[in-house]
Design an enzyme around this catalytic site. Structure first.
Site, short mmCIF file in Angstrom:
data_model
loop_
_atom_site.label_atom_id
_atom_site.label_comp_id
_atom_site.label_asym_id
_atom_site.label_seq_id
_atom_site.Cartn_x
_atom_site.Cartn_y
_atom_site.Cartn_z
N THR A 169 0.76 -1.47 0.31
CA THR A 169 0.33 -0.41 0.27
C THR A 169 0.65 1.41 -0.19
OG1 THR A 169 -1.60 1.50 0.86
CG2 THR A 169 0.18 -0.20 2.25
N ASP A 170 0.14 2.44 -0.42
CA ASP A 170 0.99 3.82 -0.52
C ASP A 170 1.50 3.96 0.94
OD1 ASP A 170 -1.77 4.00 -0.43
OD2 ASP A 170 -1.84 6.10 -1.47
N GLU A 171 1.01 3.65 2.14
CA GLU A 171 0.74 4.48 3.14
C GLU A 171 1.63 4.05 4.24
OE1 GLU A 171 -3.08 3.78 5.74
OE2 GLU A 171 -4.36 3.27 4.34
N LYS A 192 2.29 -3.00 7.98
CA LYS A 192 2.28 -3.57 6.29
C LYS A 192 4.30 -3.14 5.49
CE LYS A 192 -0.19 -4.90 3.49
NZ LYS A 192 -0.52 -5.88 2.79
N TYR A 237 -1.79 -0.33 11.29
CA TYR A 237 -1.59 -1.45 9.78
C TYR A 237 -1.05 -1.28 9.17
CZ TYR A 237 -3.04 -1.89 4.96
OH TYR A 237 -3.36 -1.76 3.89
P1 NAD Z 1 -9.42 -7.26 3.19
O1 NAD Z 1 -9.51 -7.27 3.90
O2 NAD Z 1 -10.70 -6.98 2.03
O3 NAD Z 1 -9.59 -9.13 3.07
C1 NAD Z 1 -7.68 -9.74 3.67
C2 NAD Z 1 -8.24 -11.34 3.10
O4 NAD Z 1 -7.15 -11.77 3.68
C3 NAD Z 1 -9.64 -11.49 3.38
O5 NAD Z 1 -9.99 -12.41 2.73
C4 NAD Z 1 -8.80 -12.60 4.82
O6 NAD Z 1 -10.07 -13.37 5.54
C5 NAD Z 1 -8.18 -12.70 4.39
N1 NAD Z 1 -7.18 -13.05 5.96
C6 NAD Z 1 -6.74 -11.98 6.73
N2 NAD Z 1 -5.91 -12.36 7.49
C7 NAD Z 1 -5.11 -13.90 7.32
C8 NAD Z 1 -4.67 -15.30 7.55
N3 NAD Z 1 -3.82 -14.57 8.97
N4 NAD Z 1 -4.40 -15.94 6.98
C9 NAD Z 1 -5.16 -16.33 5.32
N5 NAD Z 1 -6.08 -15.04 5.10
C10 NAD Z 1 -5.73 -13.86 5.83
O7 NAD Z 1 -8.24 -6.46 2.22
P2 NAD Z 1 -8.63 -5.70 1.24
O8 NAD Z 1 -8.59 -5.00 1.13
O9 NAD Z 1 -9.20 -7.05 0.05
O10 NAD Z 1 -6.79 -5.15 1.10
C11 NAD Z 1 -5.99 -6.52 0.27
C12 NAD Z 1 -4.35 -6.48 -0.28
O11 NAD Z 1 -4.64 -5.44 -0.53
C13 NAD Z 1 -4.04 -6.07 1.44
O12 NAD Z 1 -2.72 -7.16 1.78
C14 NAD Z 1 -3.94 -4.32 1.43
O13 NAD Z 1 -2.59 -4.21 2.45
C15 NAD Z 1 -3.43 -4.48 0.08
N6 NAD Z 1 -4.01 -2.91 -0.24
C16 NAD Z 1 -5.90 -2.71 0.41
C17 NAD Z 1 -5.97 -1.25 -0.83
C18 NAD Z 1 -6.87 -1.07 -1.08
O14 NAD Z 1 -7.94 0.79 -0.45
N7 NAD Z 1 -8.19 -1.76 0.09
C19 NAD Z 1 -5.19 -0.91 -1.30
C20 NAD Z 1 -3.91 -1.18 -1.27
C21 NAD Z 1 -2.90 -1.86 -0.84
O1 TDX Z 2 -16.76 6.59 7.73
C1 TDX Z 2 -15.65 6.89 7.24
N1 TDX Z 2 -15.41 8.06 7.01
C2 TDX Z 2 -14.81 8.52 6.25
O2 TDX Z 2 -13.99 10.32 6.26
C3 TDX Z 2 -14.59 6.05 6.72
C4 TDX Z 2 -14.69 4.44 7.09
C5 TDX Z 2 -12.90 6.52 6.57
N2 TDX Z 2 -13.68 8.00 6.51
C6 TDX Z 2 -11.61 8.30 5.60
C7 TDX Z 2 -10.74 8.36 6.48
C8 TDX Z 2 -9.93 8.36 5.26
O3 TDX Z 2 -9.20 10.12 4.97
O4 TDX Z 2 -11.97 7.85 4.35
C9 TDX Z 2 -10.62 8.12 4.23
C10 TDX Z 2 -10.99 6.24 3.77
O5 TDX Z 2 -10.56 5.72 4.63
P1 TDX Z 2 -10.41 4.03 4.75
O6 TDX Z 2 -12.00 3.97 3.60
O7 TDX Z 2 -10.98 3.41 5.95
O8 TDX Z 2 -9.28 3.81 4.25
P2 TDX Z 2 -7.93 4.09 4.55
O9 TDX Z 2 -7.68 4.35 6.07
O10 TDX Z 2 -7.16 6.03 3.70
O11 TDX Z 2 -6.73 3.00 4.00
C11 TDX Z 2 -7.20 2.39 2.89
O12 TDX Z 2 -6.14 2.42 1.78
C12 TDX Z 2 -4.89 2.03 1.83
C13 TDX Z 2 -7.20 1.07 2.94
O13 TDX Z 2 -7.94 0.23 3.69
C14 TDX Z 2 -5.86 0.26 3.45
O14 TDX Z 2 -5.95 -1.16 3.48
C15 TDX Z 2 -5.47 0.60 2.00
O15 TDX Z 2 -3.85 0.19 2.68
#
Ligand code: NAD
Ligand code: TDX
Length: 331
Positions: free
Chosen positions: A117-119, A148, A144
């Protein structure tokens, strides 16, 4: 390379990735622990093998490595708000889980792609022109992002110290179908669909470089097929001019909702993320498809809203529980 092992394939990005990879002709094994974020319905009707288990268990990691030519590692604890309440599963899954998979990949001579992630780079000031790229120093803010970042360092050490054939990608915030309703965009869409008011943390001036999940996953497939081993690629869709307030206003407009409310801010809230994705664009010719000149998000949000409208059975069972947990925190 025909068989992919996809960890976290029952979650949001992983299950959409399974669909994109099946479209490109891959055979697939999903390894998933089915935590609260993993959903069997996300894989319904798909021709995939499923191994249920925790990637931090060495035996599961070994089986993951023995099932494919390449491991694509999505499995993680992914929600910042949860990591503030209880960081322990984040340390176990994100750090120990990645360690076990790296060891198993090395022992079984399997290619590894790490989804990050970019975080990990921390945050930017709202008005500074700088963006994150592959050379940006790590400066994570939350439990988190710190876990990562730890996993990314392990991947780079395994490449350099042991010659593991690995690649990595650091992507910005994803949105799209099958994202858990705890996250910003699906939370607001399902708030409106269930008669609640959308909830904006603090000022709402924070910026995320939003990308549609299918655009992220096409980039990952391009890296698997044509990326250079040992390299990291930053992925983003150039939406770093859109703040949370504008996103929530656009959702309200598209859904005909009257408005939103400000709620308690997140502790240590990162202000702005922005990705410079020129490396993957120039080297691999990747481009996001969900773009438009106005906000860069209208077509992607329309696609996402339509999915949540049509799939109420998917989100309705967990919605009340998620909202009561947020309500207890004043959010
Ligand atoms: P998510 O929380 O929707 O899904 C995570 C999945 O991993 C679930 O199916 C969960 O059951 C599984 N999991 C969790 N712990 C586990 C374990 N110990 N063993 C096996 N499986 C396990 O997450 P997401 O939003 O789909 O993110 C997926 C990946 O992408 C993560 O690595 C996250 O850091 C990265 N990522 C997410 C975002 C975003 O905006 N959501 C952005 C950039 C990178
Ligand atoms: O109800 C809300 N209201 C609100 O204003 C929630 C849930 C979030 N927010 C804000 C917080 C953040 O500035 O919105 C923005 C996005 O929040 P999230 O969806 O929780 O994402 P963020 O914390 O930015 O992280 C996401 O992007 C990077 C993913 O959850 C991570 O897994 C990924 O690495």
């Amino acid at each position: 390379m025909t068989r992919l092992t996809i960890t976290g394939g029952a979650g949001f990005i992983g299950s959409n990735f399974v669909r994109s990879a099946l479209n490109r002709g891959y055979d697939i094994t999903v390894v998933d622990a089915f935590t609260y974020a993993g959903n069997r319905a996300n894989l319904e009707g798909l021709d995939v093998e499923v191994i249920e288990g925790d990637v931090a268990d060495p035996d599961i990691a070994r089986r993951a490595a023995q099932r494919g030519d390449t491991i694509v590692h999505f499995a993680a604890e992914s929600h910042n708000d949860n990591s503030l309440k209880d960081p322990s599963p984040f340390v176990r899954t994100n750090i120990l889980g990645t360690f076990e998979l790296l060891q198993a990949a090395l022992r079984n001579d399997v290619r590894f792609h790490h989804i990050s992630t970019d975080e990990v780079f921390g945050d930017l000031e709202i008005d500074e022109p700088r963006k994150f790229n592959e050379d940006t120093a790590y400066h994570p803010s939350s439990p988190y992002s710190a876990t990562k970042a730890g996993s990314d360092h392990l991947v780079n050490a395994w490449i350099r110290s042991f010659g593991l054939a690995a690649t990595m990608s650091n992507c910005s915030n994803n949105y799209g179908p099958r994202q858990h309703v705890e996250k910003f965009i699906p939370r607001q869409i399902t708030n409106i669909l269930s008669g609640r008011t959308p909830k904006l943390y603090g000022s709402g001036l924070q910026v995320r470089d939003w990308i549609h999940v299918d655009d992220h996953n096409e980039a990952v497939l391009d890296i698997l097929e044509r990326g250079r081993i040992g390299q990291t690629y930053a992925i983003g869709a150039d939406n770093d001019h859109v703040n949370n307030l504008q996103v929530i206003e656009l959702i309200c407009e598209l859904m005909g909702a009257p408005g939103y409310e400000h709620v308690a801010d997140r502790a240590g809230h990162d202000q702005r993320y922005a990705i410079d994705s020129s490396k993957i664009r120039e080297e691999l010719g990747w481009r996001p498809r969900f773009t438009d000149t106005e906000t860069g998000m209208r077509s992607g949000l329309e696609n996402t809203i339509a999915w949540y409208r049509e799939n109420e059975d998917w989100w309705r069972p967990v919605k009340d529980h998620v909202e009561s947990a947020y309500a207890q925190k004043g959010q």
